[in-house]
Design a protein around this motif. Structure first.
Motif, PDB file in Angstrom:
ATOM      1  N   TYR A   1       0.838  -1.198   0.000  1.00  0.00           N
ATOM      2  CA  TYR A   1       0.000   0.000   0.000  1.00  0.00           C
ATOM      3  C   TYR A   1       0.870   1.243   0.000  1.00  0.00           C
ATOM      4  CZ  TYR A   1       1.212   0.331   4.950  1.00  0.00           C
ATOM      5  OH  TYR A   1       1.909   0.435   6.125  1.00  0.00           O
ATOM      6  N   ARG A   2       0.343   2.305  -0.551  1.00  0.00           N
ATOM      7  CA  ARG A   2       1.004   3.603  -0.451  1.00  0.00           C
ATOM      8  C   ARG A   2       0.065   4.571   0.233  1.00  0.00           C
ATOM      9  NH1 ARG A   2       0.678   6.668  -6.205  1.00  0.00           N
ATOM     10  NH2 ARG A   2      -1.145   5.608  -7.067  1.00  0.00           N
ATOM     11  N   VAL A   3       0.624   5.603   0.791  1.00  0.00           N
ATOM     12  CA  VAL A   3      -0.157   6.572   1.561  1.00  0.00           C
ATOM     13  C   VAL A   3      -0.050   7.930   0.880  1.00  0.00           C
ATOM     14  CG1 VAL A   3      -0.360   7.787   3.769  1.00  0.00           C
ATOM     15  CG2 VAL A   3       0.122   5.322   3.731  1.00  0.00           C
TER      16      VAL A   3
ATOM     17  N   ALA B   1       2.087   7.987   7.025  1.00  0.00           N
ATOM     18  CA  ALA B   1       2.467   6.644   6.581  1.00  0.00           C
ATOM     19  C   ALA B   1       3.111   5.857   7.721  1.00  0.00           C
ATOM     20  CB  ALA B   1       3.415   6.740   5.392  1.00  0.00           C
TER      21      ALA B   1
ATOM     22  N   GLU C   1       1.709   2.408   9.302  1.00  0.00           N
ATOM     23  CA  GLU C   1       2.576   1.227   9.457  1.00  0.00           C
ATOM     24  C   GLU C   1       2.455   0.640  10.858  1.00  0.00           C
ATOM     25  OE1 GLU C   1       6.635   0.420   7.349  1.00  0.00           O
ATOM     26  OE2 GLU C   1       6.661   2.436   8.200  1.00  0.00           O
TER      27      GLU C   1
ATOM     28  N   LEU D   1       4.434  -0.978   3.315  1.00  0.00           N
ATOM     29  CA  LEU D   1       4.368   0.381   2.807  1.00  0.00           C
ATOM     30  C   LEU D   1       5.339   0.536   1.642  1.00  0.00           C
ATOM     31  CD1 LEU D   1       3.550   3.411   3.064  1.00  0.00           C
ATOM     32  CD2 LEU D   1       5.460   3.638   4.690  1.00  0.00           C
TER      33      LEU D   1
END
Length: 264
Positions: free
Chosen positions: A103-105, A119, A123, A142
């Motif tokens: 996933y990315r934030v 982020a 995490e 992440l």
């Protein structure tokens, strides 16, 4: 954690990230009305997983003891922003075992919230010992690119636009899960919920655990399992607790899955 690069996304590009809107009506948002071609067709949740949805009572159950977290002191939450986002240019370690979901934030520009810090907090939430990963429900990592889904923190009006593009009604208040990931309403991220006994920092665990619960395949919601019991994380707790005690984690301290009757 890497440098922050400003990534401007148009609202249209973000909203239409993929998939049909009607296939992704999960989260706290009100789903579109059922009808032909709009049946809830996601795979059934694992046997251990009941899920409840729309809870009638708007009032909180205040019987739970105060939480240990220090109270947050959030700044004023802006109601709208530019609709562009900064991506956290960060890569983290894989959390636990199981099916890996990267996933990315992203954080909306101009809201005085660091994408990198958000982020890092997400995490920590996903690595919590009472969370999904710690109990074999998958692993998370992440990343800055090539993600399986995105977690966006957006102002209420931008969140409404992103969720509305998927046929979801968030009313300036709610979060949602869309075709390409999670939309977190900044108001909820910063202020928590009036139905939740605990700090905004703890409520952020509930936001992420609930929406990521949808990402790992739990399509339906749960209801309260009984008066005085902890509310399931897949319950729409912001819509009322129905006698349960607010709770932010999928599993209890002893490792037991917290569940209730399936409702939607």
């Amino acid at each position: 954690m890497g440098r922050i690069v400003l990534l401007s996304l148009t609202l249209v590009g973000v909203c239409l990230g993929g998939g049909a809107a009607l296939a992704h009506w999960r989260g706290d948002a009100t789903p579109p009305a059922a009808g032909p071609g709009n049946a809830a067709g996601p795979p059934a949740p694992p046997a251990e997983q009941p899920v409840t949805g729309r809870d009638a009572s708007p009032r909180a159950d205040r019987s739970a003891p105060p939480r240990r977290d220090a109270p947050d002191t959030p700044a004023t939450v802006p109601s709208s922003g530019p609709g562009t986002f900064t991506t956290a240019r960060s890569t983290g370690a894989k959390v636990d075992t199981g099916t890996l979901r990267r996933y990315r934030v992203q954080v909306e520009d101009g809201i005085a919230l660091s994408a990198v810090q958000a982020a890092e907090e997400i995490e920590r939430i996903l690595a919590h010992p009472q969370g999904w990963a710690a109990h074999g429900r998958g692993s998370f990592q992440l990343v800055a690119e090539d993600a399986d889904f995105v977690i966006r923190i957006a102002t209420p009006k931008t969140a409404d636009a992103l969720c509305g593009a998927q046929g979801l009604d968030t009313g300036g208040e709610l979060n949602c899960e869309t075709a390409d990931g999670v939309v977190v309403n900044l108001k909820r991220w910063m202020l928590g919920s009036p139905t939740f006994t605990g700090t905004p920092a703890e409520y952020r665990h509930l936001i992420i655990n609930h929406e990521v619960g949808h990402e790992i395949g739990i399509r339906r919601h749960m209801g309260c399992g009984g008066p005085g019991k902890p509310a399931p994380v897949m319950m729409q707790q912001i819509k009322g607790l129905n006698g349960c005690v607010s709770n932010a984690w999928p599993y209890g301290p002893a490792g037991r899955y917290i569940e209730g009757p399936l409702v939607s």
